[in-house]
Motif scaffolding. Structure first.
Motif, PDB file in Angstrom:
ATOM      1  N   PHE A   7     -18.804  27.254 -43.328  1.00  0.00           N
ATOM      2  CA  PHE A   7     -19.308  26.031 -43.953  1.00  0.00           C
ATOM      3  C   PHE A   7     -18.500  25.806 -45.223  1.00  0.00           C
ATOM      4  N   VAL A   8     -17.971  24.589 -45.386  1.00  0.00           N
ATOM      5  CA  VAL A   8     -17.114  24.254 -46.520  1.00  0.00           C
ATOM      6  C   VAL A   8     -17.671  23.032 -47.238  1.00  0.00           C
ATOM      7  N   ILE A   9     -17.744  23.095 -48.559  1.00  0.00           N
ATOM      8  CA  ILE A   9     -18.092  21.917 -49.365  1.00  0.00           C
ATOM      9  C   ILE A   9     -16.866  21.508 -50.171  1.00  0.00           C
ATOM     10  N   LEU A  10     -16.535  20.220 -50.109  1.00  0.00           N
ATOM     11  CA  LEU A  10     -15.455  19.638 -50.895  1.00  0.00           C
ATOM     12  C   LEU A  10     -16.064  18.940 -52.107  1.00  0.00           C
ATOM     13  N   LEU A  11     -15.634  19.320 -53.296  1.00  0.00           N
ATOM     14  CA  LEU A  11     -16.087  18.669 -54.519  1.00  0.00           C
ATOM     15  C   LEU A  11     -14.978  17.748 -55.002  1.00  0.00           C
ATOM     16  N   LYS A  12     -15.089  16.464 -54.676  1.00  0.00           N
ATOM     17  CA  LYS A  12     -14.004  15.535 -54.983  1.00  0.00           C
ATOM     18  C   LYS A  12     -14.539  14.139 -55.225  1.00  0.00           C
ATOM     19  N   HIS A  30     -10.386  23.099 -36.900  1.00  0.00           N
ATOM     20  CA  HIS A  30     -10.307  24.562 -36.804  1.00  0.00           C
ATOM     21  C   HIS A  30     -11.698  25.207 -36.793  1.00  0.00           C
ATOM     22  N   GLY A  31     -12.705  24.405 -36.546  1.00  0.00           N
ATOM     23  CA  GLY A  31     -14.045  24.954 -36.345  1.00  0.00           C
ATOM     24  C   GLY A  31     -14.922  25.081 -37.569  1.00  0.00           C
ATOM     25  N   TYR A  32     -14.528  24.489 -38.695  1.00  0.00           N
ATOM     26  CA  TYR A  32     -15.329  24.556 -39.909  1.00  0.00           C
ATOM     27  C   TYR A  32     -16.244  23.332 -40.028  1.00  0.00           C
ATOM     28  N   VAL A  33     -17.426  23.559 -40.556  1.00  0.00           N
ATOM     29  CA  VAL A  33     -18.348  22.468 -40.875  1.00  0.00           C
ATOM     30  C   VAL A  33     -18.065  22.044 -42.313  1.00  0.00           C
ATOM     31  N   VAL A  34     -17.752  20.769 -42.517  1.00  0.00           N
ATOM     32  CA  VAL A  34     -17.316  20.298 -43.833  1.00  0.00           C
ATOM     33  C   VAL A  34     -18.230  19.184 -44.327  1.00  0.00           C
ATOM     34  N   LYS A  35     -18.671  19.317 -45.579  1.00  0.00           N
ATOM     35  CA  LYS A  35     -19.436  18.258 -46.238  1.00  0.00           C
ATOM     36  C   LYS A  35     -18.842  18.005 -47.619  1.00  0.00           C
ATOM     37  N   GLN A  36     -19.028  16.780 -48.108  1.00  0.00           N
ATOM     38  CA  GLN A  36     -18.461  16.416 -49.407  1.00  0.00           C
ATOM     39  C   GLN A  36     -19.561  16.061 -50.395  1.00  0.00           C
ATOM     40  N   VAL A  37     -19.375  16.497 -51.623  1.00  0.00           N
ATOM     41  CA  VAL A  37     -20.204  16.069 -52.745  1.00  0.00           C
ATOM     42  C   VAL A  37     -19.294  15.295 -53.701  1.00  0.00           C
ATOM     43  N   ASN A  38     -19.696  14.079 -54.035  1.00  0.00           N
ATOM     44  CA  ASN A  38     -18.885  13.235 -54.903  1.00  0.00           C
ATOM     45  C   ASN A  38     -19.036  13.666 -56.363  1.00  0.00           C
ATOM     46  N   THR A  39     -17.927  14.020 -56.978  1.00  0.00           N
ATOM     47  CA  THR A  39     -17.958  14.374 -58.397  1.00  0.00           C
ATOM     48  C   THR A  39     -17.738  13.151 -59.282  1.00  0.00           C
ATOM     49  N   LEU A  40     -16.979  12.191 -58.759  1.00  0.00           N
ATOM     50  CA  LEU A  40     -16.682  10.966 -59.496  1.00  0.00           C
ATOM     51  C   LEU A  40     -16.997   9.751 -58.630  1.00  0.00           C
ATOM     52  N   VAL A  41     -17.449   8.675 -59.268  1.00  0.00           N
ATOM     53  CA  VAL A  41     -17.680   7.410 -58.572  1.00  0.00           C
ATOM     54  C   VAL A  41     -16.935   6.315 -59.328  1.00  0.00           C
ATOM     55  N   PHE A  42     -16.792   5.159 -58.687  1.00  0.00           N
ATOM     56  CA  PHE A  42     -15.964   4.091 -59.252  1.00  0.00           C
ATOM     57  C   PHE A  42     -16.770   2.803 -59.388  1.00  0.00           C
ATOM     58  N   PRO A 189     -22.355  27.139 -48.931  1.00  0.00           N
ATOM     59  CA  PRO A 189     -21.147  27.283 -48.102  1.00  0.00           C
ATOM     60  C   PRO A 189     -20.433  28.612 -48.326  1.00  0.00           C
ATOM     61  N   GLU A 190     -19.732  29.032 -47.315  1.00  0.00           N
ATOM     62  CA  GLU A 190     -18.868  30.193 -47.484  1.00  0.00           C
ATOM     63  C   GLU A 190     -17.729  29.848 -48.442  1.00  0.00           C
ATOM     64  N   TYR A 191     -17.251  28.591 -48.353  1.00  0.00           N
ATOM     65  CA  TYR A 191     -16.137  28.143 -49.189  1.00  0.00           C
ATOM     66  C   TYR A 191     -16.539  26.877 -49.937  1.00  0.00           C
ATOM     67  N   ILE A 192     -16.187  26.805 -51.216  1.00  0.00           N
ATOM     68  CA  ILE A 192     -16.391  25.594 -51.999  1.00  0.00           C
ATOM     69  C   ILE A 192     -15.073  25.272 -52.698  1.00  0.00           C
ATOM     70  N   ILE A 193     -14.609  24.047 -52.527  1.00  0.00           N
ATOM     71  CA  ILE A 193     -13.272  23.671 -52.985  1.00  0.00           C
ATOM     72  C   ILE A 193     -13.382  22.663 -54.123  1.00  0.00           C
ATOM     73  N   PHE A 194     -12.813  23.021 -55.257  1.00  0.00           N
ATOM     74  CA  PHE A 194     -12.845  22.185 -56.452  1.00  0.00           C
ATOM     75  C   PHE A 194     -11.511  21.443 -56.583  1.00  0.00           C
ATOM     76  N   PHE A 195     -11.568  20.129 -56.668  1.00  0.00           N
ATOM     77  CA  PHE A 195     -10.359  19.317 -56.685  1.00  0.00           C
ATOM     78  C   PHE A 195      -9.917  18.895 -58.082  1.00  0.00           C
ATOM     79  N   SER A 196     -10.756  19.078 -59.083  1.00  0.00           N
ATOM     80  CA  SER A 196     -10.394  18.626 -60.430  1.00  0.00           C
ATOM     81  C   SER A 196     -11.258  19.338 -61.464  1.00  0.00           C
ATOM     82  N   PRO A 197     -10.807  19.360 -62.712  1.00  0.00           N
ATOM     83  CA  PRO A 197     -11.644  19.918 -63.782  1.00  0.00           C
ATOM     84  C   PRO A 197     -12.984  19.199 -63.902  1.00  0.00           C
ATOM     85  N   SER A 198     -13.007  17.895 -63.654  1.00  0.00           N
ATOM     86  CA  SER A 198     -14.267  17.151 -63.732  1.00  0.00           C
ATOM     87  C   SER A 198     -15.250  17.657 -62.680  1.00  0.00           C
TER      88      SER A 198
END
Length: 255
Positions: A7-12, A30-42, A189-198
């Motif tokens: 399970f992967v969460i994208l923080l972007k 590749h078989g991963y379950v991916v969800k996104q949490v919005n860190t920034l909005v426009f 999630p097993e993996y959490i990916i941070f895309f920016s300092p924010s």
């Protein structure tokens, strides 16, 4: 609290109208379950000023579009219509493939410079192709823009006319989004990916409300600047992708 494998969460930042996520697509394949949490909005604004400028195409050499959000601002300013034909013959530019594709679909223009990747590289392309131009380029932009294009193009006596069309804001609903994707902070999630300092700053206190989760998840940084922010917050860093590249992230996860 439980950690779910693969399970992967994208923080972007929030996705645009036509943006698909290349990270999600690759990881899903590749078989991963991916969800996104919005860190920034426009938040778009002042589109009436942009509309007036778009209706005066004779004044400009072309458009400079530095992100999908800039394309969306033009699209909304035109009441969700494509650009009039007078813009089609001009030298219009986009930073990156994603911006190019959204401009093609939403505005009907085939922009140059999609291979540039960043503003500095784009400025070199614009300078080479517009020697001697006496008309400015129209540049819709956000509140966090840098002066790279203006500074680099001024070296070739090329001017740009900027108009602020959107603000980048911290997502006020980020905790609710976290709760939604983690089943009320019970399934992490097993993996959490941070895309920016924010992304680091906006999520660290939320994650700390669940004792031990930061030590159990495999935290991945996109780029050295994000890595530095994670170190400042005492994250256990599992890996660092040197560039925003989905394949590189996949390699870190699969190692």
């Amino acid at each position: 609290m439980r950690i779910l494998e693969n399970f992967v969460i994208l923080l972007k930042a929030q996705r645009g109208l036509e943006e698909s996520d290349s990270y999600e697509k690759l990881l899903n394949s590749h078989g991963y379950v991916v969800k996104q949490v919005n860190t920034l909005v426009f938040e778009f604004h002042d589109l009436s000023e942009l509309k007036e400028k778009l209706e005066s195409s004779k004044k400009y050499s072309g458009l400079l579009l530095s992100s999908p959000r800039c394309v969306e601002a033009v699209y909304f300013a035109l009441n969700k219509n494509k650009l009039e034909s007078s813009w089609h013959g001009k030298h219009n530019y986009a930073v990156g493939e994603a911006t190019h594709l959204v401009a093609l679909k939403k505005l009907g223009i085939n922009c140059r410079g999609k291979e540039s990747g960043n503003a500095k590289n784009l400025s070199s392309i614009v300078a080479k192709e517009n020697i001697g131009t006496d008309k400015p380029f129209l540049f819709p932009h956000g509140n966090l823009k840098t002066d790279t294009l203006k500074i680099e193009l001024s070296k070739s006596n090329i001017s740009i006319e900027g108009v602020l069309v959107y603000d980048t804001l911290s997502n006020p609903n980020i905790e609710e989004e976290f709760a939604d994707v983690t089943e009320k902070f019970t399934l992490f999630p097993e993996y959490i990916i941070f895309f920016s300092p924010s992304g680091v700053r906006s999520s660290v206190e939320i994650l700390r409300k669940s004792p031990g989760c930061l030590n159990k998840m495999k935290c991945i940084a996109i780029g050295p600047v994000t890595e530095t922010s994670m170190k400042e917050e005492n994250f256990n860093i599992y890996g660092v992708a040197a560039s925003p590249n989905p394949e590189e992230v996949l390699n870190i996860i699969k190692r």
